[in-house]
Scaffold this motif. Sequence first.
Motif, PDB file in Angstrom:
ATOM      1  N   ALA A  99      29.313  80.096  43.814  1.00 27.00           N
ATOM      2  CA  ALA A  99      29.273  79.147  42.697  1.00 27.00           C
ATOM      3  C   ALA A  99      29.320  77.707  43.170  1.00 27.00           C
ATOM      4  CB  ALA A  99      30.434  79.430  41.746  1.00 27.00           C
ATOM      5  N   TYR A 102      26.189  75.843  43.168  1.00 30.11           N
ATOM      6  CA  TYR A 102      25.572  75.576  41.866  1.00 30.11           C
ATOM      7  C   TYR A 102      26.318  74.491  41.089  1.00 30.11           C
ATOM      8  CZ  TYR A 102      22.803  79.790  42.640  1.00 30.11           C
ATOM      9  OH  TYR A 102      21.933  80.721  43.153  1.00 30.11           O
ATOM     10  N   TYR A 455      31.768  75.667  33.099  1.00 31.09           N
ATOM     11  CA  TYR A 455      30.417  75.941  33.587  1.00 31.09           C
ATOM     12  C   TYR A 455      30.428  77.069  34.622  1.00 31.09           C
ATOM     13  CZ  TYR A 455      25.881  75.258  35.833  1.00 31.09           C
ATOM     14  OH  TYR A 455      24.628  75.458  36.353  1.00 31.09           O
ATOM     15  N   GLU A 456      31.393  77.020  35.538  1.00 29.33           N
ATOM     16  CA  GLU A 456      31.488  78.059  36.566  1.00 29.33           C
ATOM     17  C   GLU A 456      31.766  79.423  35.941  1.00 29.33           C
ATOM     18  OE1 GLU A 456      34.077  79.121  40.607  1.00 29.33           O
ATOM     19  OE2 GLU A 456      34.462  77.281  39.486  1.00 29.33           O
ATOM     20  N   LEU A 459      28.497  80.831  34.464  1.00 30.37           N
ATOM     21  CA  LEU A 459      27.309  80.597  35.293  1.00 30.37           C
ATOM     22  C   LEU A 459      26.215  81.642  35.082  1.00 30.37           C
ATOM     23  CD1 LEU A 459      28.208  79.287  38.870  1.00 30.37           C
ATOM     24  CD2 LEU A 459      26.323  78.565  37.424  1.00 30.37           C
TER      25      LEU A 459
END
Length: 651
Positions: A99, A102, A455-456, A459
């Motif tokens: 992650a 990203y 967000y993580e 994902l």
Amino acid sequence: MHKISLAFFIGIIFFTISNAQQKEEVLLTIDQTPVNISEFKRVYLKNIELVKDDAQKNVDEYLELFISYKLKLREAVTLNLDKKETYQKELEGYRKQLAKGYLTDTRSSEVMIKEAYDRSLERVNASHILITLQPNASVEDTLVAHQKISEIRNKILQGESFTDVAKAHSQDPSAVKNGGDLGWFSVFRMVYPFENAAYNTKIGEVSKPFKTQFGYHIMKVNKREKRLGEVTVAHIMIAVNEKRTEEEARQRIKEINQQIEQGVSFESLAKQYSDDPSTAIDGGKIRRFGQGALNSEKFETTAFALQKKDEISKPIQTKYGWHIIKLIEKHPLKTFEEQKEELTKKVKRDSRSKLVTKSFVDSLRKKYGVTTNKTAITYFKKMVSDSIFTEGWDFTKDVNHKKEIFHLKNEIYTYSDFIEYLQESNKTGRKIADVSFFVDEMYDRFESSTILKYYEKHLEEDNQDFAAVINEYRDGLLLFDLMESKIWNISKTDSIGLKSFYESNKNNYSQNETYKMIKASSSKREAILKVQELLNQKKSIEEIKKEVNKGDVVLVLFSEEELIKEEDKLPKGFTTEQGKTIITEEENFITLFMLKEILPSRIRTFEEIKGEVINDFQKDIENKWLAQLRVKYKVEVNKKALKKVKKELSI
């Protein structure tokens, strides 16, 4: 093989997508579970260039591999391997690691990487003066520090010596001795704001005051110069090891150096006598490198000191042994593309990554529609005091503790969440110098970290590429655990079965006829002919050495080798006539071979070939196991669909 690397390998070979798919034509079913045409085509097209065996590029052959892979995954789930705690932990650990890649702004990152490359092309020599300031300093303390550094700068602009002023006023402890001199440095050697000042200040000028985590600085740039590029060299290495003493190595490199001075090809000598097998095969050539790339300063210094193409150094000694180095080519500094991967890693580790992260968080704020809650900030500036860090402070009694501070889609964050963040972030109980500054800083951190965590957490929903890679790894872990329990552990523990397998397949482990050869090499044909004559007279190698290599002059190099029939390259004109000599010539280097002894073909012992036997034993176990899985789980192939696949793939 390491667990992660193997999992990656399996994941690369068989790429799967677990997202819900639209109804489409089924290629096959395994235990009544459908596998669509699109999945097989995706796997085939993604990996076909990685397959070296042409037979496996055939769709029918590849389909068999694919079915075996699917059967193994089905069995792993049946055995509940996906429920194991170790599996869950490793998958979660990998997810967190993946992650990170990203959680960044690609565009801003590219700008930072390119800037770092441009700066890496030169180095700077600079001096500085520091007025220290705590990161959480009050507005008043900050103004005082800025005033001090500005006054110091004015002294220098009015003609006082930078060095003298640094010794008198800089709060960098080393300045008393060095007058603020930092010497030479390049990109990534200083914190980012300091680096910015260094590369943006002209030679001889004094920068305006700038702030880092240490306080306020001014800087004078003394010099700036282009950095050296890279070199490609070849080397001959004679190692010092358990078979050769340091004195023997020194004598050997001396003999080889004499051969070079007599005109023998450097490449030929490297191929035959260098103890660095990875470069010897290519005439000693080493992949090009720059300063600091090798773990030997002496080797690098000697290599860069060579100026002309084909120039050869004198023998030098390093911790690895003795070397002779030949310059092949000088190169300019690496291109941006050549350095991009390494620079990307450095940018991620460097303080400039915070700027990239800020840019990414700002894009997420826009995506989720989050705006700064100024009302909440104003409220906390009035309410927060030192008591927030004492056990007696209880925010839950405040009527606003459940009030929304912002939301991300369906998840709501409250005033209470922010207070909890404040307390967790400052358990040291530091005294707040400026409440307004403190609240602004902590609110920004709270909002940013909350957005990133959200967000993580989501994902897979937001990023299809991430979801695909996680699925690859998930399947890879399952297959590793399955293969370990069903195949690899058995071959380790079943010693009786392993030896029985060896006994049943002995003929597969035969070694061909082996030839023990005496080899003599020289640039002087007459010297080799003399060796041939003496060998024909049944003289010993030691006797011959004394006759052809007199004093310190080594005309001929001697060695013994074992060459295996149909495995090793035999000299041109070779025959199995024992005692016969053959002379070959390559690149002005003459070599004599004499067959000393023929070792007959034989069955290699279990101890000699154990690794190969284990590998074959594992394959045998796996093949039998896969046959059982095909019985356990019914496999049905849609022949009509397979025909369609073959046509679409033009096979």
